[in-house]
Scaffold this motif. Sequence first.
Motif, PDB file in Angstrom:
ATOM      1  N   ALA A   1       0.841  -1.204   0.000  1.00 37.73           N
ATOM      2  CA  ALA A   1       0.000   0.000   0.000  1.00 37.73           C
ATOM      3  C   ALA A   1       0.870   1.246   0.000  1.00 37.73           C
ATOM      4  CB  ALA A   1      -0.934  -0.011   1.209  1.00 37.73           C
ATOM      5  N   VAL A   2       1.977   1.210   0.726  1.00 36.93           N
ATOM      6  CA  VAL A   2       2.912   2.341   0.731  1.00 36.93           C
ATOM      7  C   VAL A   2       3.408   2.596  -0.689  1.00 36.93           C
ATOM      8  CG1 VAL A   2       5.208   3.079   1.521  1.00 36.93           C
ATOM      9  CG2 VAL A   2       3.601   2.051   3.139  1.00 36.93           C
ATOM     10  N   LYS A   3       3.772   1.537  -1.404  1.00 33.18           N
ATOM     11  CA  LYS A   3       4.220   1.676  -2.789  1.00 33.18           C
ATOM     12  C   LYS A   3       3.101   2.272  -3.638  1.00 33.18           C
ATOM     13  CE  LYS A   3       5.779  -0.726  -6.923  1.00 33.18           C
ATOM     14  NZ  LYS A   3       5.522   0.470  -7.669  1.00 33.18           N
ATOM     15  N   GLY A   4       1.880   1.809  -3.437  1.00 31.28           N
ATOM     16  CA  GLY A   4       0.749   2.322  -4.205  1.00 31.28           C
ATOM     17  C   GLY A   4       0.537   3.808  -4.013  1.00 31.28           C
ATOM     18  N   VAL A   5       0.596   4.264  -2.778  1.00 32.23           N
ATOM     19  CA  VAL A   5       0.406   5.687  -2.490  1.00 32.23           C
ATOM     20  C   VAL A   5       1.509   6.508  -3.159  1.00 32.23           C
ATOM     21  CG1 VAL A   5       0.469   7.403  -0.636  1.00 32.23           C
ATOM     22  CG2 VAL A   5      -0.901   5.330  -0.376  1.00 32.23           C
ATOM     23  N   ARG A   6       2.742   6.031  -3.103  1.00 37.31           N
ATOM     24  CA  ARG A   6       3.852   6.763  -3.720  1.00 37.31           C
ATOM     25  C   ARG A   6       3.735   6.775  -5.246  1.00 37.31           C
ATOM     26  NH1 ARG A   6       4.892   6.001   1.111  1.00 37.31           N
ATOM     27  NH2 ARG A   6       6.516   6.986   2.341  1.00 37.31           N
ATOM     28  N   ASP A   7       3.273   5.701  -5.829  1.00 36.82           N
ATOM     29  CA  ASP A   7       3.069   5.684  -7.279  1.00 36.82           C
ATOM     30  C   ASP A   7       1.991   6.690  -7.680  1.00 36.82           C
ATOM     31  OD1 ASP A   7       4.998   3.742  -7.639  1.00 36.82           O
ATOM     32  OD2 ASP A   7       3.589   2.118  -8.009  1.00 36.82           O
ATOM     33  N   ILE A   8       0.905   6.733  -6.941  1.00 36.44           N
ATOM     34  CA  ILE A   8      -0.154   7.698  -7.233  1.00 36.44           C
ATOM     35  C   ILE A   8       0.384   9.118  -7.108  1.00 36.44           C
ATOM     36  CG2 ILE A   8      -2.374   8.633  -6.443  1.00 36.44           C
ATOM     37  CD1 ILE A   8      -3.083   5.682  -5.659  1.00 36.44           C
ATOM     38  N   ALA A   9       1.145   9.394  -6.058  1.00 31.32           N
ATOM     39  CA  ALA A   9       1.716  10.731  -5.869  1.00 31.32           C
ATOM     40  C   ALA A   9       2.630  11.101  -7.033  1.00 31.32           C
ATOM     41  CB  ALA A   9       2.478  10.805  -4.546  1.00 31.32           C
ATOM     42  N   THR A  10       3.410  10.144  -7.527  1.00 33.07           N
ATOM     43  CA  THR A  10       4.287  10.405  -8.669  1.00 33.07           C
ATOM     44  C   THR A  10       3.469  10.830  -9.881  1.00 33.07           C
ATOM     45  OG1 THR A  10       5.932   8.830  -7.861  1.00 33.07           O
ATOM     46  CG2 THR A  10       6.018   9.370 -10.195  1.00 33.07           C
ATOM     47  N   GLY A  11       2.395  10.119 -10.165  1.00 37.45           N
ATOM     48  CA  GLY A  11       1.534  10.472 -11.287  1.00 37.45           C
ATOM     49  C   GLY A  11       0.874  11.828 -11.102  1.00 37.45           C
ATOM     50  N   LEU A  12       0.479  12.150  -9.871  1.00 36.71           N
ATOM     51  CA  LEU A  12      -0.141  13.447  -9.613  1.00 36.71           C
ATOM     52  C   LEU A  12       0.846  14.588  -9.815  1.00 36.71           C
ATOM     53  CD1 LEU A  12      -2.363  12.556  -6.527  1.00 36.71           C
ATOM     54  CD2 LEU A  12      -3.094  12.934  -8.903  1.00 36.71           C
ATOM     55  N   VAL A  13       2.113  14.376  -9.484  1.00 37.93           N
ATOM     56  CA  VAL A  13       3.141  15.397  -9.738  1.00 37.93           C
ATOM     57  C   VAL A  13       3.257  15.643 -11.240  1.00 37.93           C
ATOM     58  CG1 VAL A  13       5.641  15.843  -9.669  1.00 37.93           C
ATOM     59  CG2 VAL A  13       4.456  15.044  -7.617  1.00 37.93           C
ATOM     60  N   VAL A  14       3.274  14.569 -12.017  1.00 39.94           N
ATOM     61  CA  VAL A  14       3.342  14.717 -13.477  1.00 39.94           C
ATOM     62  C   VAL A  14       2.165  15.553 -13.970  1.00 39.94           C
ATOM     63  CG1 VAL A  14       3.173  13.475 -15.682  1.00 39.94           C
ATOM     64  CG2 VAL A  14       4.684  12.619 -13.865  1.00 39.94           C
ATOM     65  N   PHE A  15       0.959  15.239 -13.530  1.00 35.06           N
ATOM     66  CA  PHE A  15      -0.209  15.988 -13.988  1.00 35.06           C
ATOM     67  C   PHE A  15      -0.228  17.422 -13.466  1.00 35.06           C
ATOM     68  CE2 PHE A  15      -2.009  11.801 -15.051  1.00 35.06           C
ATOM     69  CZ  PHE A  15      -2.351  12.075 -16.360  1.00 35.06           C
ATOM     70  N   ALA A  16       0.219  17.648 -12.241  1.00 37.10           N
ATOM     71  CA  ALA A  16       0.257  19.011 -11.704  1.00 37.10           C
ATOM     72  C   ALA A  16       1.175  19.892 -12.547  1.00 37.10           C
ATOM     73  CB  ALA A  16       0.724  18.996 -10.245  1.00 37.10           C
ATOM     74  N   LEU A  17       2.348  19.389 -12.886  1.00 32.61           N
ATOM     75  CA  LEU A  17       3.280  20.169 -13.703  1.00 32.61           C
ATOM     76  C   LEU A  17       2.783  20.308 -15.137  1.00 32.61           C
ATOM     77  CD1 LEU A  17       6.624  18.759 -12.288  1.00 32.61           C
ATOM     78  CD2 LEU A  17       5.730  21.088 -12.012  1.00 32.61           C
ATOM     79  N   LEU A  18       2.183  19.267 -15.664  1.00 29.60           N
ATOM     80  CA  LEU A  18       1.657  19.314 -17.030  1.00 29.60           C
ATOM     81  C   LEU A  18       0.515  20.326 -17.138  1.00 29.60           C
ATOM     82  CD1 LEU A  18       1.911  18.034 -19.852  1.00 29.60           C
ATOM     83  CD2 LEU A  18       0.285  16.301 -19.111  1.00 29.60           C
ATOM     84  N   LEU A  19      -0.417  20.242 -16.213  1.00 28.62           N
ATOM     85  CA  LEU A  19      -1.592  21.110 -16.264  1.00 28.62           C
ATOM     86  C   LEU A  19      -1.273  22.559 -15.924  1.00 28.62           C
ATOM     87  CD1 LEU A  19      -4.222  18.688 -14.707  1.00 28.62           C
ATOM     88  CD2 LEU A  19      -3.992  19.356 -17.116  1.00 28.62           C
ATOM     89  N   SER A  20      -0.231  22.787 -15.138  1.00 26.44           N
ATOM     90  CA  SER A  20       0.143  24.163 -14.789  1.00 26.44           C
ATOM     91  C   SER A  20       1.022  24.811 -15.855  1.00 26.44           C
ATOM     92  CB  SER A  20       0.856  24.192 -13.432  1.00 26.44           C
ATOM     93  OG  SER A  20       2.124  23.556 -13.527  1.00 26.44           O
ATOM     94  N   GLY A  21       1.422  24.013 -16.851  1.00 27.26           N
ATOM     95  CA  GLY A  21       2.214  24.565 -17.938  1.00 27.26           C
ATOM     96  C   GLY A  21       3.705  24.661 -17.652  1.00 27.26           C
ATOM     97  N   HIS A  22       4.159  24.094 -16.578  1.00 22.14           N
ATOM     98  CA  HIS A  22       5.582  24.119 -16.218  1.00 22.14           C
ATOM     99  C   HIS A  22       6.305  22.962 -16.906  1.00 22.14           C
ATOM    100  CE1 HIS A  22       3.849  26.605 -13.017  1.00 22.14           C
ATOM    101  NE2 HIS A  22       4.993  27.258 -13.125  1.00 22.14           N
ATOM    102  N   ARG A  23       6.417  23.059 -18.198  1.00 23.35           N
ATOM    103  CA  ARG A  23       6.928  21.952 -19.005  1.00 23.35           C
ATOM    104  C   ARG A  23       8.404  21.678 -18.749  1.00 23.35           C
ATOM    105  NH1 ARG A  23       3.267  20.239 -22.649  1.00 23.35           N
ATOM    106  NH2 ARG A  23       4.854  19.423 -24.061  1.00 23.35           N
ATOM    107  N   ARG A  24       9.220  22.697 -18.555  1.00 22.17           N
ATOM    108  CA  ARG A  24      10.636  22.469 -18.280  1.00 22.17           C
ATOM    109  C   ARG A  24      10.794  21.774 -16.923  1.00 22.17           C
ATOM    110  NH1 ARG A  24      14.975  22.934 -20.922  1.00 22.17           N
ATOM    111  NH2 ARG A  24      16.951  23.380 -19.931  1.00 22.17           N
ATOM    112  N   ALA A  25      10.054  22.245 -15.925  1.00 22.92           N
ATOM    113  CA  ALA A  25      10.087  21.588 -14.610  1.00 22.92           C
ATOM    114  C   ALA A  25       9.592  20.148 -14.729  1.00 22.92           C
ATOM    115  CB  ALA A  25       9.245  22.367 -13.606  1.00 22.92           C
ATOM    116  N   LEU A  26       8.590  19.922 -15.561  1.00 21.79           N
ATOM    117  CA  LEU A  26       8.092  18.566 -15.792  1.00 21.79           C
ATOM    118  C   LEU A  26       9.194  17.698 -16.392  1.00 21.79           C
ATOM    119  CD1 LEU A  26       5.918  16.377 -15.917  1.00 21.79           C
ATOM    120  CD2 LEU A  26       5.116  17.419 -18.057  1.00 21.79           C
ATOM    121  N   GLY A  27       9.943  18.251 -17.335  1.00 21.25           N
ATOM    122  CA  GLY A  27      11.053  17.503 -17.927  1.00 21.25           C
ATOM    123  C   GLY A  27      12.080  17.094 -16.881  1.00 21.25           C
TER     124      GLY A  27
END
Length: 129
Positions: free
Chosen positions: A51-77
């Motif tokens: 479950a710990v791994k699952g929560v961290r995987d979800i958080a990783t995906g949310l970081v990707v979407f937060a940077l993508l949706l906010s337009g911070h493409r270089r930071a996303l890279g």
Amino acid sequence: MTMKRLATVLAALGGAFIIYVGLSYLLNPQTTAADFGLPTWPRHDGTAFLAVKGVRDIATGLVVFALLLSGHRRALGWAMLAISFVPVGDLVIVLSNDGSPGTAYGVHGVTAVAVAVTAGLLLRERPLG
């Protein structure tokens, strides 16, 4: 398809996929763990580690979407380049623990390459103006 659109699609797919993996570890940990490539995994009381791994995987995906949706493409890279360490680490862990080489390279290795390529595409983009 432009390189920018390709990078966007790859980042969104990567974010969605790792959220799916995280949810799988939360909802069906034993089955999901069996697909990781290791010969053994936590059971019974140890399932909380999955479950710990699952929560961290979800958080990783949310970081990707937060940077993508906010337009911070270089930071996303840069974030995706850093995130590529995770599947590389997973590959090494699987191989170091007598796990499945096919899964190590076919799942974790391919994932590491896909994340690193996506990071490279994002980092190559030039700002408008």
